[in-house]
Design a protein around this motif. Structure first.
Motif, mmCIF file in Angstrom:
data_model
loop_
_atom_site.group_PDB
_atom_site.id
_atom_site.type_symbol
_atom_site.label_atom_id
_atom_site.label_comp_id
_atom_site.label_asym_id
_atom_site.label_seq_id
_atom_site.Cartn_x
_atom_site.Cartn_y
_atom_site.Cartn_z
ATOM 1 N N ARG A 353 1.043 -1.147 0.531
ATOM 2 C CA ARG A 353 0.171 0.012 0.687
ATOM 3 C C ARG A 353 0.804 1.281 0.036
ATOM 4 N N PHE A 354 0.667 2.796 -0.704
ATOM 5 C CA PHE A 354 1.019 3.954 -0.669
ATOM 6 C C PHE A 354 2.222 3.317 -1.157
ATOM 7 N N ASN A 355 2.809 2.370 -1.729
ATOM 8 C CA ASN A 355 4.378 2.433 -2.840
ATOM 9 C C ASN A 355 4.352 3.120 -4.553
ATOM 10 N N LYS A 356 3.663 3.943 -4.033
ATOM 11 C CA LYS A 356 3.861 4.740 -6.049
ATOM 12 C C LYS A 356 3.297 6.025 -5.637
ATOM 13 N N LEU A 357 4.025 6.839 -6.279
ATOM 14 C CA LEU A 357 3.942 8.358 -6.596
ATOM 15 C C LEU A 357 3.469 8.984 -7.779
ATOM 16 N N VAL A 358 2.653 9.185 -8.610
ATOM 17 C CA VAL A 358 2.932 9.385 -9.878
ATOM 18 C C VAL A 358 2.487 10.790 -9.742
ATOM 19 N N TRP A 359 3.794 11.191 -11.204
ATOM 20 C CA TRP A 359 3.562 12.987 -10.703
ATOM 21 C C TRP A 359 2.913 13.368 -11.595
ATOM 22 N N ILE A 360 2.232 14.799 -10.948
ATOM 23 C CA ILE A 360 1.380 15.847 -11.238
ATOM 24 C C ILE A 360 1.919 17.009 -12.246
ATOM 25 N N HIS A 361 2.858 17.659 -11.583
ATOM 26 C CA HIS A 361 3.209 18.284 -11.688
ATOM 27 C C HIS A 361 4.915 18.713 -11.550
ATOM 28 N N HIS A 362 6.010 19.109 -12.054
ATOM 29 C CA HIS A 362 8.006 19.606 -11.681
ATOM 30 C C HIS A 362 7.922 21.282 -12.537
ATOM 31 N N SER A 363 8.609 22.082 -11.416
ATOM 32 C CA SER A 363 8.509 23.380 -12.104
ATOM 33 C C SER A 363 10.582 24.018 -11.694
ATOM 34 N N CYS A 364 11.142 24.361 -12.257
ATOM 35 C CA CYS A 364 12.270 25.336 -11.511
ATOM 36 C C CYS A 364 11.432 26.937 -11.091
#
Length: 369
Positions: A353-364
């Motif tokens: 459980r809770f072993n996955k993260l899905v990218w939503i956004h990434h900014s610098c």
């Protein structure tokens, strides 16, 4: 006259004596129908035999006889290739006990769910002089059972510590029934939930215990590293003679390590996880390319838990001015701060459980000083 009599005798249904014979009773099934029924009976018998072999293979696998199980699996699939999807895994009471074993396993699971209450009742039925735990063999030194309950609970909280080492707590609960009860203390799990979710977990509803809230409520995991693998194709330089142009496959990893105090580490490198994950066990790592930051959990209206993190580069230490060079005029370099804003959605995959993260956004974001 003779010709007419001859033609009348040759007519169908008329005998030589001029009388029509009585009709014969036709059989209810022709030869084609009999062959279809026989083929169907053979298929049913073959499927029953395949089911029996498959169930036998399941029983052998449960008993640990893997080679025998493979043999029966192979025989069953030779008879009916898709027998796995035609079987229901149920047996009558007079069967070989496969179905009965499943029922017994369900009873054992129910018994494990009430294990805490069973241990508490067993200790309550014992004499008051009996302590929470007793030594298995006689020892001359002072045993841990001599300690009062308050000191034992302090030791259990120390095992959990600020790093929320709940794996060590579960291993400690396997020592004896008394330690199992101490490891299920509601105050320990309440402090763990407060450490993860803060003031938003004051209410226990809809969970029945703080431990159940920790297991069921979405959260980031602290016992490992989230790894994102990226691949892309990059065009290389053209050869000197212009005959060909190379293409390169670039592969790199992005590692995310979360800590209970709200800090997060991110590292982007082409090195394999076998060499990087051991370095990220603690925050006191000497890897220069690691980015440090903070994160927070957000429960959205669509019942999805998201993780937002702000990660920054480590500030480089300014070199000490040399006394001999302080009279020389030096143009100061413009200072810049880089911060990375990351949005992730928390998910589960497989049995964990809770072993996955899905990218939503990434900014610098770059800040000039």
């Amino acid at each position: 006259m003779f010709r007419a009599q001859w033609m009348f005798e040759l007519a169908p249904g008329v005998s030589s004596s001029g009388l029509e014979p009585p009709p014969c009773k036709a059989s209810s099934k022709g030869p084609g129908v009999k062959s279809v029924d026989a083929r169907r009976t053979q298929e049913i018998a073959k499927e029953e035999k395949a089911k029996e072999l498959f169930l036998k293979a399941v029983e052998e696998e449960q008993n640990g006889a893997l080679y025998e199980a493979i043999k029966f699996y192979r025989l069953a699939m030779q008879l009916v290739p898709d027998i796995e999807f035609k079987i229901t895994y149920t047996r009558s009471p007079d069967g070989d006990g496969v179905g009965n074993r499943c029922v017994e396993d369900n009873k054992e699971e129910d018994k494990m769910a009430d294990l805490l209450s069973d241990f508490q009742q067993q200790l309550a039925l014992q004499e008051s002089s009996v302590k929470l735990c007793q030594p298995e063999v006689d020892v001359s030194q002072t045993h841990i059972s001599v300690l009062p309950m308050e000191v034992l609970m302090y030791i259990f909280r120390w095992v959990v510590s600020s790093d929320l080492d709940l794996r060590s707590l579960e291993q400690l609960s396997l020592v004896c029934r008394g330690f199992y009860i101490c490891a299920r203390d509601p105050e320990i799990w309440h402090q763990v939930c407060l450490k993860i979710w803060g003031r938003s977990c004051n209410k226990l509803v809809p969970y029945t215990s703080w431990r159940e809230m920790f297991l069921e409520r979405p959260r980031v995991r602290f016992d490992g590293v989230y790894i994102s693998k990226t691949k892309y194709i990059r065009q290389g330089e053209q050869s000197l003679d212009g005959f060909y142009r190379a293409w390169h496959q670039v592969e790199y990893y992005r590692y995310l390590r979360f800590f209970p105090d709200g800090q997060v580490m991110m590292l982007t490198t082409p090195e394999d996880p076998q060499s990087i994950v051991p370095r990220l066990r603690t925050k006191n790592t000497r890897t220069d390319a690691i980015l440090l930051g903070h994160y927070r959990l957000s429960q959205e209206t669509d019942n999805q838990t998201k993780v937002f993190a702000v990660i920054m580069k480590k500030k480089e230490e300014k070199p000490i001015d040399c006394p001999k060079c302080r009279y020389f005029r030096r143009v100061p370099a413009q200072e810049t701060d880089y911060s990375f804003h990351v949005g992730l959605q928390l998910c589960s995959s497989g049995r964990q459980r809770f072993n996955k993260l899905v990218w939503i956004h990434h900014s610098c974001h770059i800040t000039y000083k």
